[in-house]
Design an enzyme around this catalytic site. Sequence first.
Site, PDB file in Angstrom:
ATOM      1  N   ASP A   1     -13.859  -5.691  -3.906  1.00 24.71           N
ATOM      2  CA  ASP A   1     -13.910  -5.622  -2.390  1.00 24.71           C
ATOM      3  C   ASP A   1     -15.263  -6.175  -2.106  1.00 24.71           C
ATOM      4  OD1 ASP A   1     -11.318  -4.463  -2.508  1.00 24.71           O
ATOM      5  OD2 ASP A   1     -12.000  -2.497  -2.133  1.00 24.71           O
TER       6      ASP A   1
ATOM      7  N   ASP B   1       0.912  -1.263   0.039  1.00 25.65           N
ATOM      8  CA  ASP B   1      -0.131   0.016  -0.019  1.00 25.65           C
ATOM      9  C   ASP B   1       0.726   1.219  -0.055  1.00 25.65           C
ATOM     10  OD1 ASP B   1      -2.145  -1.742   0.080  1.00 25.65           O
ATOM     11  OD2 ASP B   1      -2.620  -1.087   2.059  1.00 25.65           O
TER      12      ASP B   1
END
Lengths: 257, 200
Positions: free
Chosen positions: A131, A12
Amino acid sequence: MTLCVRIIPCLDVDAGRVVKGVNFKNLADAGDPVEMASLYSAEGADEITFLDISASANNAPTTLDVVRKTAEQVFIPLTVGGGVRSVEDVDKLLRAGADKISINTAALNRPELISEIAQRFGQQVLVLSVDARRAATESGFEVTTHGGKVSAGLDAITWIKQASQLGIGEILLNSMDADGTKSGFDLQMIKAVRSVTSVPLIASGGAGKLEDFEAALVAGANALLAASVFHFGTFKIIDVKNFLSNRGYPMRLESNS
Amino acid sequence: MIAILDYGSGNLRSALKAFQNTGKNVVVTSEVEVAKSAQALVIPGVGAFSACMASLNKVQAKEIIAHRVSNQLPIFGICVGLQVLFSESQESSEQKPESGLGVWPNKVVRLSNPILPHMGWNTVQAGQGSKLFNGLNQEKFYFVHSYAVIEPAGQVSSWCDYGQKFLAAVEDGPIVATQFHPEKSGKAGLKLISNWVDSL
């Protein structure tokens, strides 16, 4: 001779820095995505994924710079996602040295974006990132946005079927229920997605022990993505590979160091 | 000097860096004369066969390749850059296959595996007498494709298996090509590139 299971560490990146639980003592700068990508490549990662989690679109030039520097020294496939909204965004990232682009929210807002990207660059560049979490929808799984906080009001399996017809190269399936729990992948979700798509499936979210990776493969995943278990050193990439190799899965055991 | 042919195809930067890694002078070009006369020419390729052919035609690739083949000047095709060197591809239609550059006569066909694209690392069985795979037999390389050639071609054919055997690489004197991406295949890929550069 058969296709190897891919192990993919995910970094990330916020404003050009690796964030979220990186704990490497042997790195001069554990926040440097280029150095982290090199390290993971040397440790046997089959691909690297960067997820740009910057809140501001102003960080796009920083991300391009990170991709450029990484592509100069890391000779394994590089997927970049986060904030990709247009064909131009994809073009810039590919020219900087990305091999694949993952899209999520922008495709939900405008599904035609999938076919636009596929027509211009080929569907193999496109990773559809989904997601998903458990919910009272038709399949029992719904799509979420904002890191799993907000329902997109869409059944996950319906969405994956639709996107598959528009032209995607693979699916990155993130279980928002399992994410961060270290209690294993959502196997039912993997099975449900496997049954409706013929593209490769990358499972993500919930890895806590080595057996979890095997269970995801049995459920139908072709590749496995994880972040914190690698960042925190719970185990190394080669540990996962050796474990799966001993269980009879084809793995690439050579490192790049 | 090694020239990488730029015809608008995706990620050229990785190819540039991987070939530069050999210490050679490498340029990215779309100029016909440079591509014709360079010591060696790399034809990268990602995306659909027909889109690649259309873009290749815009940079007069047919003329470039024909010139290089008749003068036996080195070429290295990568992925779709391998496929376009064959006579035709069934990617857009099985009934009306699209023409390639025709260096080799065979057809590019869809793989039969139910999970496509064939994406990831797979083992390559080097062909007998291969120079490209010198020291690299049974190594793994990175593939991303749904179509391939399933018959031998050129002088040395190297093979991969994804439910069926298909051509992983062709060596035909100075003309070579790989279905996988050596520039994305870690150490093994860099070694293969340096094997090729050493042969120039």
